[in-house]
Write a protein that holds these residues in place. Sequence first.
Motif, short mmCIF file in Angstrom:
data_model
loop_
_atom_site.label_atom_id
_atom_site.label_comp_id
_atom_site.label_asym_id
_atom_site.label_seq_id
_atom_site.Cartn_x
_atom_site.Cartn_y
_atom_site.Cartn_z
N LEU A 457 -27.58 -9.44 28.22
CA LEU A 457 -26.37 -8.84 27.66
C LEU A 457 -25.92 -7.65 28.36
CD1 LEU A 457 -27.24 -9.64 23.95
CD2 LEU A 457 -25.79 -10.95 25.37
N ALA A 514 -24.06 -13.60 21.02
CA ALA A 514 -23.82 -12.21 20.79
C ALA A 514 -22.24 -12.01 20.35
CB ALA A 514 -24.12 -11.18 22.02
N ILE A 540 -21.40 -7.30 21.58
CA ILE A 540 -22.37 -7.23 22.46
C ILE A 540 -23.25 -6.10 22.25
CG2 ILE A 540 -23.45 -7.65 24.58
CD1 ILE A 540 -20.68 -9.46 25.22
N VAL A 543 -25.36 -5.78 19.14
CA VAL A 543 -26.50 -6.95 19.23
C VAL A 543 -27.60 -6.50 20.09
CG1 VAL A 543 -27.17 -9.25 19.86
CG2 VAL A 543 -25.16 -9.00 18.63
#
Length: 547
Positions: A457, A514, A540, A543
């Motif tokens: 991510l 995400a 994102i 998350v």
Amino acid sequence: MDYQALADLLFPNVTETCEEVEARFPARNLPEGAVVSRMAPSPTGFVHLGNLVQGTISERMTHQSGGVLFLRVEDTDAKREVPGAVEVLINTLKHYGIIFDEGATIDGDNGNYGPYRQRQRASIYHVFAKKLVSEGQAYPCFCTEDELTAMREKQEAAKVNFGYYGEFAAWRDRPIEDIKAQLDAGNPWVLRFRSTGSIENQFKFDDLVKGKLTITENDIDHVLLKSDGIPTYHFAHAVDDHLMHTTHVVRGDEWMATLPFHIQLFNALGFKLPKYVHIGPLMKMDGNSKRKLSKRKDPELALTYYKAEGFPIAAVREYIMTILNSNFEDWRRANPDASLDAFQFSPKKLNPAGSLFDYAKLTDVSKNVISKMDAETVYALLLEWAQEFDPEFGGKLAADKGYAVAILAIGRGGKKPRKDMSTWKEAKPYMGFFYDEYLEAPVFDEKFDKAVIKTVLGKFVATYDAADDSAAWFDKVKAITTDIGFTTDMKAYKADPAAFPGTVADVSTFIRQAVTGKTNAPDLHTVMQILGKERSLERIAKVIATL
Ligand code: GLU
């Protein structure tokens, strides 16, 4: 017996003749072959799929032949009537696109053959009743409930057929003095038909669905007028369909049992018999056997059900056509974009045993129908549904139309459109994540190390560029995949999964989860374009903070 005297005795106030009544209902001026048909539902407050099937058949047969469809309310049974039911009926049928050319409307009548509520036609039936009495074809019966019960018990003991016929027809040939005495005493009476039929005799009959039939004559002296002067279904059917010039009677096959009587009655009245389209019941599979759809067991019988689930009207209509005419689906494949009304419906192709209702098939048809709609149409229909059944969601859809339409446009319009929803109820689970309030926290597959997901991510955020097209976007995802030691070679992975810690599909899923909270969502590149860079990356980042 002086039948005319009896007629005058029973109907002293009826002065009009049948010819005079008939003159008020002149022949319709229609092209050759035009079908005139009707729906004649009872206002019970419950409109079901069977009504819609019957209505669809009548609607197609009339309108595809340049004929007339009218609505006649069968309110002869005051006991069963529910207040407001006529309104419910009219609105529901209209909702499903059954448009009447004439007939009962919410606040009155539309057309020249009314009134279209049977109770308002009492005086008309009495003219024809009087005529039958004057010809010796009908007579009053003063039997009490107890006497009728005693008759049934006698028949049961003697093991003969039930009913008011032959020797059991107590009032068939009573002298006029007896009748006078009863009338003077103010005793209630019903008017009965004097049947000349015999169950020893049979005749041939052609039904448009059931085909060639051999029918046994009716020998029962059925009731024509009830003690309140309101006709039974049988009598009202004959008089009204004659005066309203119905050419085709489309009705449930539960009426087959009294069809011999109806034929007899039309003959006795000197009326031309309409054509009959007797439709079988709607069936469904229950385990391995078929049974009739039941009001008690099957919520899907009620039309309100389809509305609440959010099946588009077009889908329900399309589905009904698939179960009515087996050649419809072939036609649809050949004419994917044609209007349903361009299909030539044929009553001859109805299954005489009844159509099989299949919920899974309906869902499938609906999915197709929705997939072919443009985003604006989907938006309008979904909004209408949500405002009634999920107002909170409806509010969100209404607040930013452009945003909702962009979401609904994903995967639409091409040769192979996405098939995401079969009902409007499924819209929120499908697209709710676009609205922050409905976004769910992702649940990642536990076989992956959180640190790995976090790395993916982080790398994705660092390299994301909203200007990338779909291919460039995916190239970056692949680069991240290789970076973390996962594979982009799905073939190799499938051949030996154990050889790889993960794949490009897993990496995509991490990002998808995400951004959307879900493992499956529409094309993520497009989703992020619609959400916008800031909102996507913010999601994102949130998350990442939890990992
Ligand atoms: N009320 C009757 C029914 O719903 C009407 C039948 C007919 O169409 O004649 O079954």
